[in-house]
Enzyme design. Structure first.
Site, mmCIF file in Angstrom:
data_model
loop_
_atom_site.group_PDB
_atom_site.id
_atom_site.type_symbol
_atom_site.label_atom_id
_atom_site.label_comp_id
_atom_site.label_asym_id
_atom_site.label_seq_id
_atom_site.Cartn_x
_atom_site.Cartn_y
_atom_site.Cartn_z
ATOM 1 N N ASP A 13 0.824 -1.219 0.000
ATOM 2 C CA ASP A 13 0.000 0.000 0.000
ATOM 3 C C ASP A 13 0.854 1.263 0.000
ATOM 4 O OD1 ASP A 13 -2.406 -1.361 0.036
ATOM 5 O OD2 ASP A 13 -2.608 -1.287 2.219
ATOM 6 N N ASP A 121 -7.722 3.591 11.864
ATOM 7 C CA ASP A 121 -6.380 4.167 11.844
ATOM 8 C C ASP A 121 -6.330 5.504 11.102
ATOM 9 O OD1 ASP A 121 -5.175 2.304 13.480
ATOM 10 O OD2 ASP A 121 -4.899 0.889 11.839
HETATM 11 N N1 ARG Z 1 -9.137 -2.831 15.002
HETATM 12 C C1 ARG Z 1 -7.897 -2.421 15.563
HETATM 13 C C2 ARG Z 1 -7.940 -0.965 15.953
HETATM 14 O O1 ARG Z 1 -8.704 -0.246 15.405
HETATM 15 C C3 ARG Z 1 -6.729 -2.731 14.686
HETATM 16 C C4 ARG Z 1 -6.669 -2.024 13.358
HETATM 17 C C5 ARG Z 1 -5.586 -2.511 12.411
HETATM 18 N N2 ARG Z 1 -5.734 -3.914 12.154
HETATM 19 C C6 ARG Z 1 -5.149 -4.601 11.198
HETATM 20 N N3 ARG Z 1 -5.339 -5.894 11.200
HETATM 21 N N4 ARG Z 1 -4.389 -4.063 10.291
HETATM 22 O O2 ARG Z 1 -7.205 -0.550 16.808
#
Ligand code: ARG
Length: 389
Positions: A13, A121
């Site tokens: 990405d 994120d």
């Molecule tokens: N759901 C988690 C959070 O929002 C992790 C997000 C990233 N997860 C991933 N498998 N890339 O903190």
């Protein structure tokens, strides 16, 4: 030329992000942070430059992460929705803070990240940057570009000579740091699927763990874990060691249906042995050393704390004020907790503290009872009085 600082992981990405941003007239400077993932500075540098960035900053942030983020979380005991130790959530504001620092140093008006438009994120990155540097604009190529699948990204990378690691299908989306691993996507998206063996990242499946209990002894000083099995360790080493011990006992996995900031329910598997062991030990020590009302009030704060951190509101005065309160409660949280780990379970074995509020002379049903039971009758009368009609 417009300059932009991109949070770069070296993956597909963010490698495509470099080219995409260049195509839009940006000079792309990369920033990579080591929070405890598989990390090779030499490899990152090579890939960033090959992918078209003009410069890369690389920083090992594990110590700062442990001291200023993880430790605050531990003292707060801020589980999100009762099951998530916020490993990914805690890392984002730290990375974003450095991202805007580099932007200032480079006199860049823009920062970028490789988060999707559906997740948490993006919220954490964008919000942190907006709070810390209101004049810097955040760009998220994945929210805008026309590439809709991994296959299309691979095609795009090939077309532009962007180096890609493995072209084979990725089973899960994974985010890793010293506080935990987040695993989502693939077959996990069907809630009727039990997590398969290949979703185990570093924690051992229960049927592969030892048939013997493992004991861990943790010493805390004012809420800070300082020793593991009698040995003084810095926080990063202590966490890394506990991760290994816990993982081999099958400890620290949680399978969560969580409520994302953007309103979507999602499923994520977390592996965080050290986090769960330290959380349990710290809670046990608090139960012994803190009074009833402080404990109850801390619970309320923990829940709110978890929600604001999850939402990316780390750099806020509310979080700082919570920390001030929490820190002041920790002056008594000194002592030793012994836990045993066995097939995914964390069981408390011993609690030892010079600040203990537990008084055997009051609690005992045996000899040496010092509790004046004649006081009980009057106390109960007054307790019930306000509710009598
Ligand atoms: N759901 C988690 C959070 O929002 C992790 C997000 C990233 N997860 C991933 N498998 N890339 O903190």
């Amino acid at each position: 030329m417009k300059k932009i600082v991109l949070a770069y992981s070296g993956g597909l990405d963010t490698s495509c992000c470099i080219q995409w941003l260049k195509d839009r007239g940006f000079d792309v400077v990369c920033f990579s942070a080591n929070l405890g993932s598989e990390f090779s500075p030499a490899d990152l540098k090579k890939r960033a430059i090959q992918s078209g960035s003009s410069k890369i900053y690389i920083k090992d942030l594990r110590e700062e992460f442990a001291k200023d983020y993880i430790l605050k979380w531990l003292k707060a005991g801020a589980l999100y929705e009762g099951k998530y130790v916020l490993s990914t959530s805690l890392g984002r504001p730290l990375i974003a803070k450095y991202l805007v620092d580099v932007a200032k140093k480079e006199k860049a008006q823009f920062v970028a990240h490789g988060c999707t438009g559906k997740g948490n994120d993006q919220v954490r990155f964008d919000a942190t940057c907006a709070i810390l540097a209101p004049n810097v604009k955040t760009i998220a190529p994945l929210r805008e570009w026309e590439l809709t699948s991994r296959e299309e990204e691979i095609e795009y990378a090939k077309k532009h000579n962007i180096p890609i690691k493995a072209t084979k299908e990725k089973l899960y989306s994974i985010d890793k740091n010293i506080w935990g691993v987040s695993v989502e996507g693939g077959v996990l998206e069907d809630l009727s699927n039990e997590p398969p063996q290949n979703s185990y990242y570093f924690v051992k499946p229960l049927n592969k763990t030892a048939n013997k209990e493992a004991y861990v002894e943790i010493d805390f000083d004012k809420g800070v874990p300082i020793k593991l099995n009698g040995k003084t360790l810095n926080l990063v080493s202590l966490i890394e060691k506990l991760n290994r011990i816990g993982a081999s006992a099958g400890v620290g996995r949680s399978d969560c249906i969580e409520d994302r900031v953007v309103g979507i329910k999602s499923r994520e598997i977390y592996e965080a042995p050290a986090a769960w062991i330290l959380y349990t030990a710290h809670k046990e020590l608090e139960a012994v050393t803190l009074d009833k009302e402080t404990l109850a009030f801390k619970e309320i704060i923990a829940q709110k704390y978890s929600q604001i951190v999850y939402q990316g509101l780390w750099f806020t005065s509310l979080r700082q004020s919570f920390d001030a309160f929490i820190d002041s409660t920790q002056k008594y949280v000194t002592g030793r907790i012994v836990l045993k780990l066995y097939k995914g379970n964390i069981v408390v074995a011993k609690r030892i503290s010079k600040n203990s509020l537990y008084k055997k002379a009051f609690a005992t049903y045996g000899e040496g009872d010092k509790f004046d039971r004649t006081m009980a009758e009057g106390f109960i009368k007054i307790l019930a009085m306000p509710y009598q009609r």
